[in-house]
Design an enzyme around this catalytic site. Structure first.
Site, PDB file in Angstrom:
ATOM      1  N   ASP A  43       4.708  26.358  36.234  1.00 48.33           N
ATOM      2  CA  ASP A  43       4.552  27.346  35.165  1.00 48.33           C
ATOM      3  C   ASP A  43       5.771  28.267  35.081  1.00 48.33           C
ATOM      4  OD1 ASP A  43       2.729  28.795  33.259  1.00 48.33           O
ATOM      5  OD2 ASP A  43       3.180  30.419  34.660  1.00 48.33           O
ATOM      6  N   GLU A  62       7.541  23.070  32.914  1.00 50.12           N
ATOM      7  CA  GLU A  62       7.104  23.764  31.698  1.00 50.12           C
ATOM      8  C   GLU A  62       8.229  24.704  31.266  1.00 50.12           C
ATOM      9  OE1 GLU A  62       5.034  27.058  29.315  1.00 50.12           O
ATOM     10  OE2 GLU A  62       5.471  27.336  31.424  1.00 50.12           O
TER      11      GLU A  62
HETATM   12  C1  GLC Z   1       3.292  29.804  30.808  1.00 51.67           C
HETATM   13  C2  GLC Z   1       1.871  29.628  30.334  1.00 51.67           C
HETATM   14  C3  GLC Z   1       1.484  30.810  29.521  1.00 51.67           C
HETATM   15  C4  GLC Z   1       1.621  32.045  30.355  1.00 51.67           C
HETATM   16  C5  GLC Z   1       3.008  32.152  30.958  1.00 51.67           C
HETATM   17  C6  GLC Z   1       3.037  33.158  32.066  1.00 51.67           C
HETATM   18  O1  GLC Z   1       4.193  29.806  29.771  1.00 51.67           O
HETATM   19  O2  GLC Z   1       1.752  28.443  29.623  1.00 51.67           O
HETATM   20  O3  GLC Z   1       0.176  30.674  29.057  1.00 51.67           O
HETATM   21  O4  GLC Z   1       1.367  33.163  29.573  1.00 51.67           O
HETATM   22  O5  GLC Z   1       3.430  30.965  31.541  1.00 51.67           O
HETATM   23  O6  GLC Z   1       2.364  32.658  33.205  1.00 51.67           O
HETATM   24  C1  GLC Z   2       7.767  31.937  25.952  1.00 51.79           C
HETATM   25  C2  GLC Z   2       8.216  31.328  27.197  1.00 51.79           C
HETATM   26  C3  GLC Z   2       7.261  30.238  27.625  1.00 51.79           C
HETATM   27  C4  GLC Z   2       5.834  30.740  27.588  1.00 51.79           C
HETATM   28  C5  GLC Z   2       5.497  31.358  26.305  1.00 51.79           C
HETATM   29  C6  GLC Z   2       4.130  31.955  26.373  1.00 51.79           C
HETATM   30  O1  GLC Z   2       7.932  31.043  24.912  1.00 51.79           O
HETATM   31  O2  GLC Z   2       9.515  30.774  27.080  1.00 51.79           O
HETATM   32  O3  GLC Z   2       7.577  29.826  28.899  1.00 51.79           O
HETATM   33  O4  GLC Z   2       4.956  29.689  27.756  1.00 51.79           O
HETATM   34  O5  GLC Z   2       6.427  32.346  26.018  1.00 51.79           O
HETATM   35  O6  GLC Z   2       3.709  32.346  25.108  1.00 51.79           O
END
Ligand code: GLC
Ligand code: GLC
Length: 649
Positions: free
Chosen positions: A286, A328
């Site tokens: 994540d 991710e």
């Molecule tokens: C990732 C998750 C998102 C979350 C963020 C912080 O992007 O997909 O839902 O808010 O990480 O953990």
């Molecule tokens: C941004 C971040 C991504 C996260 C997202 C959550 O786009 O780059 O990692 O999942 O915010 O909304």
């Protein structure tokens, strides 16, 4: 200095003073063998980041002890799986693989209830279930579970670690792997480390980025991107109890971990091994782009972030080689690619394909999709994409401005258009989406909404318009069809498969109403699954559409599984002579081929048949309709939103 030589001496000394007596003979042999193979790389990575610190070798020795303990706690069945996966390391490139991401509470509502959903997963052909974060987290807002208070405890409302292990085993027995989140950029402010920091413990204060005043945060913020500007401006939160500023990239209750401290690397490795030992097949890394901070940069995708992930990968190779990493990284396409490597992340979300599928649906044009995929789709043969259409997050328009510029597209204006289009503000748009994270300083915006609502089903049902309903269904099948055929693991987002509309109930819940991503976090209850499985019959237009989408996806998935070409084969993105059509060719070492042609418009389109020459046969069969397509002089006709999966006959 030659690190290779040094790592050998270092490992000898560490092993000489590491007690392996708690391991069985066999495990001790495995451990030593794997250390010999992977320690040189681990040493190189670890010393690259921490070598200048006086206690680097102390922590490295401690890390080896942690790895030993990790192997000791790994269950025999998982060790057997390790051996099996080492023999078939590319299992994730198989045509059999189909994923689904789901929230336990929205589908269960508990882990034990999910056992009943196994037939549903199987009916669709799902072989990998990503259970959204299910760890102990603060009550109320926990960023949908992405604020973890204890990695070793399941959120009591969902069950226990034992329940999770039981479910994992039950799924595995049915050929379904479990994927879990490794949320390692931050913990919640209720994690034991954060609590110790809050109580003034200096050792744990060093686990986070804490500052006495604004001087350093101000310097960092000069170059930082704001991730959730609707929640809080900037990337830091003032904590009254400690009288300090805390680095909080995401929500204010998510404290970024300080990876410049080797103790943090070790502590989180231990948590990672705990998760690996629960029996998951992959860990979703994540927010991995954010783990290293460097003054004067945007603190995303830094070199040391990569080196740290490679070091985590080494640790996994030593203790739990059956487990792979899924990246991710929702960032610029060039940066997404840098995480994908056998020794870093074997799997990666494909946010570029996702965003550009939506772009093509809005514009009915495929040039940006085609040119971007030509540039960014190819990755190493021992890794794979995870191709998705929707997920629990927003859609960000992360395409490459340079590729857009070459096509004469002004990126800023185009992103503005896409946001207008998908939030339904653009005249004639079919979409019902919600704007997300609008930034008043620079006009940035992203979009939320369910697959069905963004594809036009919500508006079509409201308008009671059968043709619009039909078009919405076809859009959904088109987008998913590409994820099934282009190469990689397709990942369904639970509730998409039955075309559920936006759920606006979050607006009444004060723990959720500031975060519009909840509009696309939708329950799939037993009435839904009964409808999908055909135990009940559709009673209205929405339900009829649900069944059509479910049946359509099911059929395509079944077709995917019948042909090796959908698995390990190359993808060539092709130009077409029709700007509304997208095409690609798959080719494997057996000489098999597949040509996919898609129409992104609601009107019939024709193409020159010369495209079929790539199949090197005079006739081919569409695997989706069983119809034969001949090489002849008349143009090839595609119906509105039609896709063809052509195989030479
Ligand atoms: C990732 C998750 C998102 C979350 C963020 C912080 O992007 O997909 O839902 O808010 O990480 O953990
Ligand atoms: C941004 C971040 C991504 C996260 C997202 C959550 O786009 O780059 O990692 O999942 O915010 O909304």
């Amino acid at each position: 200095m030659s690190y290779a030589a040094d790592s050998g001496v270092c490992l000898d000394r560490i092993l000489a003073s590491t007690d392996l007596s708690a391991l069985t003979k066999k495990d001790a042999a495995t451990f030593t063998r794997r250390l010999k193979a992977h320690f040189p790389r681990l040493f190189e990575k670890y010393t690259f980041v921490y070598g200048h610190q006086y206690d680097c070798y102390f922590h490295l020795q401690k890390l080896v002890e942690l790895l030993r303990d990790g192997l000791k706690s790994r269950k025999p069945a998982l060790k057997a799986l390790d051996s099996q996966r080492l023999k078939t390391p590319l299992w994730y490139r198989d045509e059999e693989q189909v994923g689904m991401a789901c929230y336990v509470d929205l589908m269960g509502p508990t882990l034990n209830d999910l056992h009943e959903k196994i037939p549903y997963f199987k009916a669709l052909g799902v072989t990998y279930v990503h259970l959204m974060p299910l760890y102990d987290a603060p009550k109320g807002d926990s960023d949908g579970g992405y604020a973890v208070s204890d990695y070793r405890k399941v959120n009591p409302s969902l069950g226990t670690v034992k329940d999770l292990e039981k479910l994992t085993a039950a799924l595995q027995k049915e050929g379904i792997n479990v994927v879990l989140d490794f949320v390692f950029n931050h913990t919640s402010d209720e994690h034991a480390w954060a609590k110790a920091a809050l109580s003034g413990d200096k050792q744990y204060q060093d686990y986070y980025y804490l500052f006495d005043d604004r001087s350093i945060p101000d310097q960092y913020e000069y170059t930082l991107r704001e991730i959730f500007p609707q929640v809080r401006r900037g990337s830091f939160t003032y904590n009254e109890a400690m009288e300090k500023w805390v680095w909080t990239t995401f929500n204010s209750f998510q404290w970024d971990l300080n990876y410049s401290n080797p103790e943090v690397f070790n502590a989180i490795t231990s948590e990672m091994l705990f998760l690996a030992n629960l029996g998951c097949a992959a860990l979703r890394l994540d927010a991995l782009a954010f783990i290293w901070k460097e003054m004067g940069t945007n603190c995303e995708n830094q070199e040391k972030a990569h080196v740290l992930i490679q070091a985590f990968n080494c640790c996994l190779q030593i203790v739990a080689p059956a487990v792979v990493f899924k990246s991710e990284a929702i960032v610029h396409p060039d940066e997404v690619l840098k995480y994908i490597d056998k020794d870093e992340c074997q799997l990666s979300y494909n946010p570029l394909l996702m965003a550009l599928l939506w772009n093509s649906l809005a514009t009915r044009k495929t040039r940006l999709l085609t040119n971007s995929m030509k540039k960014s789709f190819a990755i190493s043969d021992d890794c794979t994409w995870v191709n998705y259409v929707r997920c629990h997050d927003d859609i960000g328009w992360t395409f490459d401005d340079a590729v857009a510029n070459e096509l004469g597209i002004n990126s800023f204006d185009h992103r503005y258009f896409l946001n207008q289009f998908y939030t339904g503000r653009f005249e004639g748009s079919f979409a019902n989406g919600v704007p997300f994270a609008e930034n008043p300083s620079n006009g940035d915006c992203r979009v939320c909404g369910s697959l069905a609502s963004l594809c036009g089903l919500e508006g079509a049902i409201e308008a009671n318009d059968p043709q619009a309903i039909d078009e919405a269904v076809k859009r959904m099948l088109l987008l998913y069809g590409i994820t099934f055929s282009i190469g990689g693991i397709p990942l369904l987002y639970s509730s998409d498969e039955i075309a559920k509309l936006n759920d606006y109930s979050y607006r009444l819940d004060e723990t959720k109403n500031h975060d519009d991503r909840w509009v696309n976090r939708i329950a799939v209850n037993s009435e839904d699954t009964a409808l999908a499985l055909g135990t009940t019959t559709p009673a209205n237009d929405a339900q009829t559409a649900s069944v059509r989408v479910f049946e359509g996806l099911k059929q395509m998935i079944a077709t995917r599984k019948q042909h090796a070409i959908f698995g390990q084969s190359k993808t060539h993105i092709l130009d077409t002579d029709n700007q509304h059509c997208f095409a690609f060719l798959r080719e494997n070492t057996e000489g098999q081929k597949l040509l996919v042609i898609c129409n992104f418009s609601e009107h019939p389109q024709s193409l020159h048949r010369s495209l079929l020459a790539t199949l090197k046969q005079s006739a081919s069969k569409d695997l989706l309709t069983d119809e034969t397509v001949e090489m002849e002089s008349s143009p090839l006709e595609l119906a509105p939103y039609q896709q063809m999966w052509l195989q030479p006959v």
